[in-house]
Write a protein that holds these residues in place. Sequence first.
Motif, PDB file in Angstrom:
ATOM      1  N   CYS A  11       6.072 -28.409  11.143  1.00 42.19           N
ATOM      2  CA  CYS A  11       6.642 -29.712  11.517  1.00 42.19           C
ATOM      3  C   CYS A  11       7.660 -29.569  12.645  1.00 42.19           C
ATOM      4  O   CYS A  11       8.637 -30.321  12.704  1.00 42.19           O
ATOM      5  CB  CYS A  11       7.291 -30.363  10.299  1.00 42.19           C
ATOM      6  SG  CYS A  11       6.150 -30.690   8.958  1.00 42.19           S
ATOM      7  N   LYS A  12       7.429 -28.622  13.516  1.00 43.96           N
ATOM      8  CA  LYS A  12       8.395 -28.325  14.581  1.00 43.96           C
ATOM      9  C   LYS A  12       8.711 -29.553  15.432  1.00 43.96           C
ATOM     10  O   LYS A  12       9.869 -29.812  15.762  1.00 43.96           O
ATOM     11  CB  LYS A  12       7.871 -27.187  15.447  1.00 43.96           C
ATOM     12  CG  LYS A  12       8.927 -26.658  16.401  1.00 43.96           C
ATOM     13  CD  LYS A  12       8.640 -25.225  16.737  1.00 43.96           C
ATOM     14  CE  LYS A  12       9.705 -24.614  17.578  1.00 43.96           C
ATOM     15  NZ  LYS A  12      10.925 -24.317  16.861  1.00 43.96           N
ATOM     16  N   LEU A  37      12.874 -17.634  13.860  1.00 40.21           N
ATOM     17  CA  LEU A  37      12.914 -18.168  15.228  1.00 40.21           C
ATOM     18  C   LEU A  37      12.106 -19.450  15.365  1.00 40.21           C
ATOM     19  O   LEU A  37      12.524 -20.376  16.069  1.00 40.21           O
ATOM     20  CB  LEU A  37      12.424 -17.109  16.225  1.00 40.21           C
ATOM     21  CG  LEU A  37      13.299 -15.859  16.307  1.00 40.21           C
ATOM     22  CD1 LEU A  37      12.694 -14.839  17.261  1.00 40.21           C
ATOM     23  CD2 LEU A  37      14.722 -16.201  16.702  1.00 40.21           C
ATOM     24  N   THR A  38      10.955 -19.538  14.692  1.00 41.49           N
ATOM     25  CA  THR A  38      10.153 -20.755  14.790  1.00 41.49           C
ATOM     26  C   THR A  38      10.781 -21.915  14.015  1.00 41.49           C
ATOM     27  O   THR A  38      10.384 -23.059  14.204  1.00 41.49           O
ATOM     28  CB  THR A  38       8.710 -20.537  14.291  1.00 41.49           C
ATOM     29  OG1 THR A  38       8.741 -20.076  12.937  1.00 41.49           O
ATOM     30  CG2 THR A  38       7.970 -19.541  15.166  1.00 41.49           C
ATOM     31  N   SER A  39      11.764 -21.635  13.188  1.00 43.04           N
ATOM     32  CA  SER A  39      12.456 -22.691  12.448  1.00 43.04           C
ATOM     33  C   SER A  39      13.576 -23.334  13.254  1.00 43.04           C
ATOM     34  O   SER A  39      14.133 -24.355  12.848  1.00 43.04           O
ATOM     35  CB  SER A  39      13.053 -22.125  11.149  1.00 43.04           C
ATOM     36  OG  SER A  39      12.040 -21.629  10.323  1.00 43.04           O
ATOM     37  N   LEU A  40      13.929 -22.732  14.364  1.00 36.75           N
ATOM     38  CA  LEU A  40      15.028 -23.254  15.175  1.00 36.75           C
ATOM     39  C   LEU A  40      14.536 -24.355  16.110  1.00 36.75           C
ATOM     40  O   LEU A  40      13.504 -24.215  16.751  1.00 36.75           O
ATOM     41  CB  LEU A  40      15.655 -22.133  16.000  1.00 36.75           C
ATOM     42  CG  LEU A  40      16.271 -20.983  15.217  1.00 36.75           C
ATOM     43  CD1 LEU A  40      16.751 -19.898  16.172  1.00 36.75           C
ATOM     44  CD2 LEU A  40      17.404 -21.464  14.330  1.00 36.75           C
ATOM     45  N   SER A  41      15.291 -25.434  16.172  1.00 39.94           N
ATOM     46  CA  SER A  41      14.962 -26.508  17.111  1.00 39.94           C
ATOM     47  C   SER A  41      15.780 -26.304  18.384  1.00 39.94           C
ATOM     48  O   SER A  41      16.777 -25.578  18.375  1.00 39.94           O
ATOM     49  CB  SER A  41      15.270 -27.867  16.488  1.00 39.94           C
ATOM     50  OG  SER A  41      16.659 -27.986  16.239  1.00 39.94           O
ATOM     51  N   PRO A  42      15.398 -26.936  19.476  1.00 36.51           N
ATOM     52  CA  PRO A  42      16.154 -26.770  20.729  1.00 36.51           C
ATOM     53  C   PRO A  42      17.628 -27.175  20.596  1.00 36.51           C
ATOM     54  O   PRO A  42      18.476 -26.652  21.310  1.00 36.51           O
ATOM     55  CB  PRO A  42      15.424 -27.686  21.713  1.00 36.51           C
ATOM     56  CG  PRO A  42      14.048 -27.823  21.165  1.00 36.51           C
ATOM     57  CD  PRO A  42      14.195 -27.746  19.674  1.00 36.51           C
TER      58      PRO A  42
END
Length: 158
Positions: A11-12, A37-42
């Motif tokens: 659900c990025k 890392l893929t869990s971090l949003s901009p």
Amino acid sequence: IGCTTTKAAMCKELLGGVNAGIVLVEEAAEILEAHVLTSLSPGAKRLIMIGDHKQLRPKCQHYPLTVESGGCFDLNRSLFERLALARPIATLGTQHRMHPDISSIPKLVTYSDLSDASSVLSHPVPLGLDSRVVFIDHKELEDVDGRGDDGVESLSKT
């Protein structure tokens, strides 16, 4: 918002729209670095990781890519462990859960500086047991090929 790292990656776009400034990762030492890392949003400004780098590592099914193989890939070394080995960390000094009969085992193996709170001294022996620490010897073979006696494949692969 609470979710697994797998769901966060799935659900990025949705989570990116929330623009969460703080991301908290529980059991961070057991999570592959790529999953963190893929869990971090901009919009993430802070990453808070909670865990114990001296306990379970992330799972890696291919031995040559593990820390234990000595091959320098270290895929099963979490971001949390890498940071804990490179920077000062805060650790638990007094534990409040285990009677000393039980806490003596992890203190002997891993946590020599850990002390017991006085409140744990009154923990009773569990009903039906002769002591707080019991080792059970069994004669049953463990599933060697990933399948149990019932023919069902083990999902954990352990």
